[in-house]
Design an enzyme around this catalytic site. Structure first.
Site, PDB file in Angstrom:
ATOM      1  N   LYS A  79       0.737  -1.674  -0.063  1.00 24.48           N
ATOM      2  CA  LYS A  79      -0.330  -0.135  -0.232  1.00 24.48           C
ATOM      3  C   LYS A  79       0.696   1.338  -0.053  1.00 24.48           C
ATOM      4  CE  LYS A  79      -3.564   1.904   2.532  1.00 24.48           C
ATOM      5  NZ  LYS A  79      -5.030   1.570   3.836  1.00 24.48           N
ATOM      6  N   SER A 154      -9.723   1.877   3.240  1.00 24.20           N
ATOM      7  CA  SER A 154      -8.675   2.683   2.200  1.00 24.20           C
ATOM      8  C   SER A 154      -7.882   1.694   1.322  1.00 24.20           C
ATOM      9  CB  SER A 154      -8.170   3.497   2.711  1.00 24.20           C
ATOM     10  OG  SER A 154      -7.161   3.023   3.652  1.00 24.20           O
ATOM     11  N   SER A 178      -9.876  -0.288   6.729  1.00 28.80           N
ATOM     12  CA  SER A 178      -9.308  -0.388   5.751  1.00 28.80           C
ATOM     13  C   SER A 178      -8.591  -1.524   4.704  1.00 28.80           C
ATOM     14  CB  SER A 178      -8.221   0.757   5.779  1.00 28.80           C
ATOM     15  OG  SER A 178      -8.713   1.639   6.120  1.00 28.80           O
TER      16      SER A 178
END
Lengths: 488, 476
Positions: A79, A154, A178
């Site tokens: 990420k 996210s 997330s």
């Protein structure tokens, strides 16, 4: 054989027995990215050359006869809020679009040491604020199961990349859901470890009292392997626990007889999609069938979790994101004086969702508001924690739907409808406030879209979560399904 | 109407730890700009602080020395304000749970002992330094982050001070205590000791406070006193003229001798402090506090009392000697070798201090070690040299670093106490000054002093003064 269909541990066996080289595995992953990422849009930055260099190094080490760990030579991705030295780390924000960290996150060092091959950096909601990956300043990521739908967020890029076969595993971060929510939407396994289990050093903060890095994988065994590699005390993060890290993979077995599982009724109330409810109920029946004792229970303060989460998270964010001012790193938009430069930089550098959260968080901490908002939330947080403590006096773990619905369409919720998007956080944020470990794994499909089962454990009970998930997985087939991206 | 001033001081002390408060960068002063920085003190995204335990240790030490209660649970809170010398746009400080609270220290002003309350002692990180470069379009600014993250203690007094002299005495006493504790260099000129003052005035006898003005930029004890004198007079004049004091922060302008308004204080949304989640709270158990208490050095008040009790020194002497730890250490080491404490004290307060100032040295840097000062005093006591010569010898010892005996021998300064040899010189002086001798014999006893002086001159000061007097009287 299509290598990209394999799990990380399956690929690991082929690498170990030298049926496949790390370079071949990397080539396969990069070809896959080439083939599908223009549609999935999981990657913000690709590191092809570095990946091949790492792969060659692993192959060379193996041919020298060195003993390598189970992750050596397996391609993965991160990420884009996890700092990588000499590789830009953007948080999917204009603010950091060109920022190259001079240091790397502890998890990155640990994975590198384990021989991981970094393919690139993955899209996310800007500064991890969002539940759809649509708040990315660059582009939205698509759900590999239906390109018209969101992957969740996210860590949407992290979940989509694993589901689409673009990486064998990824790391995401979870502040209020997330990791778990996109894992559920994309039909992969996602684990948010206990707060303090994995170092946050090098994770760009959203809300530091809840942020945790965790793996997104194709099955539970992979999840255990990745956790083995990244978990443990780090002197650079004083909030990490100085506790021994068990061998999570060795703890995997299918015997869950007599295990007491609580099913909190607040997670099966109004707002839960009936089809999702039915699928989750069947999954719970499956656990019972395997010998677990499943009982209904209650977490009475659940309805306060979401507003409490918002107050705590946004307040912390307003503090942590104050540093983006155009002075010494990141975007700078000039102005006539320093104050105007600060304002211009933040006006252009942050997207609307980040601004909304920063304004709310700033408000919650201001003199005159602090007691009514931040302090009150901190107190409610304690009540929520106590709910879980009481439940874990009776149960070994809790089980809920990860999300009350399946992945929704792009633009359906999100930016212009913050309250609609809020629903996506409602099943995951209580766990975050309590700092507990929770895992989402695929437990069925509704209209062709994955449904996630959330397992919640007491602090540092990751091994137990993984064991129950493993037992479920070994007796079901959902984790074997792959989205039909090829025909798209 | 008669007015009184109400003064409280906020003192910032840079702690002399090797590394910064939340990272391992060096704290040394004077390095090239931005060479003592790392991702953590630059506030780069993703970095995390780790508390330097030495800072906590120094905090406990200082809190105890200032008679504070030491918190058993300590946390940090971000204090938010936008300023480019603070890279995170917040400073980690301690908001509602300082490491020390409810303390006091004692000062002596005009023979009166006063107890000044210490509201709190808290730990925080220092900011960087801005350097403004003039130029077209207003110029530009550079930032040096070397100082960012250097550990500070902020020590806040109660508004117990009533005059600039008291404020200065408080500040001096505080510096002395910090020196004794060895937690800071306390150099006001390098900024390792900084002071802001809150001052208001009110009619004497009033029980309410006047409007508070914060005074900044006072870089010496003298400027603290001058700034407060000026500010009090300014406020009194305003009130006398029927005007009001507007709340503000003002800066002391040393060269012009005035305060100027930096900013007018208005409504503020505050610093938005809340418990910092990235820093785990620090538990300070009683065992830790007790250990630090046991390790505390003897503090100025106790030491002063010891000098009075053990050596019979007058209060004044004891006060002067203990105002500097180094001087008090020097005293102790000298007295151990030369037990006439009052003589040692006289020398230290007199010629020794004068020579230190002249050479711009601290007592610990004196080129004359205690054993050599003791040796010098011994030579004087034995009568080997006179008191006057002793002063001359000390001067030479400071200049050359040589020992007392060496100087005396090299320069042939040994006192002439031989009655026969001196008797001859006395006879010669009398023969050479018949007029004076006659004056003396006619009752002008003052004339004796002149004759003594002539003998001294003839012996280059080496004559034993007592013997000279005796011989002169005999021969007259």
């Amino acid at each position: 054989m299509n290598l990209c269909e394999l799990t990380a541990h399956e690929l690991g066996e082929l690498l170990k027995s030298r049926q496949v080289s790390a370079v071949e595995a990397t080539e396969a992953a990069i070809n896959r990215i080439e083939a599908v990422d223009s549609r999935v849009q999981a990657f913000v930055t690709r590191t092809v050359e570095e990946a091949f260099a790492q792969a060659r190094a692993v192959d060379a080490a193996r041919s020298r006869g060195e003993t390598l760990g189970p992750l050596a030579g397996i391609p993965m991705a991160l990420k884009d809020n996890i700092c990588t030295v000499r590789i830009r780390t953007t948080c999917s924000s204009r603010m950091l679009a060109d920022w190259v960290p001079p240091y790397e996150a502890t998890v990155v060092s640990r994975l590198k040491e384990a021989g991981a091959i970094l393919l690139g950096k993955l899209n996310m909601d800007e500064f991890a604020m969002g539940a759809t990956t649509e708040t990315s300043a660059f582009f939205p990521t698509r759900n590999p199961w239906d390109l018209e739908r969101v992957p969740g967020g996210s860590s949407g890029g992290s979940a989509a990349a694993v589901a689409a076969g673009e990486a064998f595993y990824t790391l995401g971060s979870d502040t209020g859901g997330s990791i778990r929510q996109p894992a559920a939407f994309c039909g992969v396994v996602g684990l948010k470890p206990t707060y303090g289990r994995v170092s946050r050093h090098g994770l760009i903060a959203f809300a530091p009292s809840m942020d945790q890095i965790g793996p997104l994988t194709r099955d539970v065994t992979d999840c255990a392997l990745i956790l083995n590699a990244v978990a443990g005390h780090d002197s650079s993060d004083c909030t990490t626990a100085d506790l021994p890290v068990p061998d999570y993979r060795a703890a995997l077995n299918t015997d869950i007889k007599g295990l007491k599982i609580g099913v909190p009724r607040e997670y099966f109330a109004d707002g839960l999609d009936p089809e999702v409810a039915a699928i989750v109920r069947r999954a719970i029946d499956k656990l019972a069938e395997l010998g677990a004792i499943c009982e209904e229970t209650s977490l009475p303060h659940t309805e306060y979790a979401l507003p409490t989460y918002y107050l705590v998270a946004y307040a912390e964010a307003s503090s942590n994101l104050a540093r983006y001012d155009g002075v010494s790193f990141g975007l700078r938009v000039p102005g006539r004086d320093i104050e105007e430069m600060n304002i211009n930089t933040r006006t252009e550098g942050f997207g609307p969702e980040v601004k909304r959260r920063l304004m709310l968080g700033t408000y919650a901490l201001e003199a005159g508001n602090y007691e009514a908002f931040y302090l009150k939330a901190a107190k409610v947080r304690t009540l929520i924690r106590q709910d879980f403590e009481a439940a874990f006096n009776k149960y070994d773990l809790l089980v809920t739907p990860t999300e009350p619905m399946v992945a929704f369409r792009l633009g359906e919720k999100g930016n212009k409808k913050p309250l609609a998007m809020a629903a996506a956080d409602s099943y995951t944020s209580a766990v975050s406030l309590a700092g507990l470990p929770a895992l989402s794994l695929p437990c069925g499909f509704s209209q062709g879209l994955p449904v996630g089962l959330q397992l919640i454990g007491p602090s540092f009970a990751e091994a137990r979560l993984l064991q129950v998930a493993y037992a479920f997985e070994q007796n079901t087939e959902y984790h074997r399904r792959r989205p039909a991206l090829e025909v798209a | 109407m008669e007015y009184e001033a109400i003064i409280g001081l906020e003192v910032h002390v840079e702690l002399k730890t090797k590394s910064k408060i939340f990272c391992s960068c060096s704290t040394s002063f004077g390095a090239e700009p931005n060479t003592q920085v790392c991702p953590i003190c630059l506030g780069l995204p993703g970095t995390l602080p780790v508390t330097n335990r030495q800072v906590v240790e120094f905090g406990i030490k200082t809190a105890l020395a200032l008679n504070c209660q030491v918190a058993s649970y300590c946390k940090f809170d971000p204090k938010h304000y936008y300023y480019p010398d603070v890279p995170k746009n917040f400073q980690w400080s301690q908001f509602d749970m300082p490491i020390g609270s409810n303390g006091h220290l004692k000062i002596n002003v005009d023979g009166e002992e006063l107890v000044i309350g210490i509201a709190r002692v808290h730990m925080e990180e220092d900011a960087g330094k801005l350097i403004h470069i003039d130029g077209p379009d207003g110029g530009y600014s550079l930032v040096d982050y070397n100082r960012t993250g250097v550990p500070l203690l902020e020590i806040v007094s109660e508004p117990d001070l009533r005059s600039p002299a008291q404020a200065r005495a408080y500040m001096e006493k505080l510096r002395t205590i910090l020196h004794y504790l060895d937690v800071s260099d306390c150099k006001m000129e390098e900024g390792s000791l900084r002071c802001d003052a809150n001052v208001s005035v009110r009619p004497r006898g009033s029980s309410t406070y006047g409007t508070k003005i914060e005074v900044k930029n006072m870089n010496s004890f003298r400027s603290l006193q001058r700034a407060l004198e000026y500010e009090i007079e300014r406020q009194v004049n305003l009130l006398e003229n029927g005007e009001q004091v507007q709340p503000a922060t003002v800066a002391w302008d040393e060269s012009r001798g005035v305060t100027t308004v930096m900013r007018v204080k208005g409504e503020s949304s505050g610093y938005r402090c809340f418990p910092e989640p990235n820093l785990v709270p620090i538990e300070i158990d009683s065992a830790w506090i007790e250990r630090v208490r046991q390790e505390l050095p003897e503090l100025p008040d106790a030491r002063r009392q010891r000098l009075i009790d053990d050596y019979g020194l007058p209060l004044y002497d004891a006060e002067v000697i203990t105002s500097s730890k180094e001087l008090a250490d020097y005293f102790d080491r000298t007295v151990a070798l030369y037990p006439d404490a009052k003589t040692v004290s006289n020398w230290l307060m007199g010629d020794f201090s004068r020579l230190l100032n002249a050479h711009n040295l601290e007592p610990g840097q004196a080129p004359v070690p205690p054993q050599e000062l003791a040796a010098l005093l011994q030579l004087q006591q034995e009568g080997t040299i006179s008191g006057k010569i002793a002063k001359q010898v000390l001067e030479e010892m400071f200049a050359s670093g040589k020992g007392a005996r060496q100087v005396v021998e090299e320069q042939g300064l040994i006192q002439i106490s031989d009655a026969a040899a001196l008797g001859q010189i006395v006879a010669e002086v009398l023969a050479a000054n018949p007029k004076v001798v006659e004056d003396y014999r006619n009752g002008k006893t003052k004339a004796l002093g002149f004759l003594v002086g002539q003998v001294m001159k003839a012996t280059k000061g080496k004559a034993n003064p007592g013997l000279v007097n005796k011989l002169l009287k005999e021969q007259l």
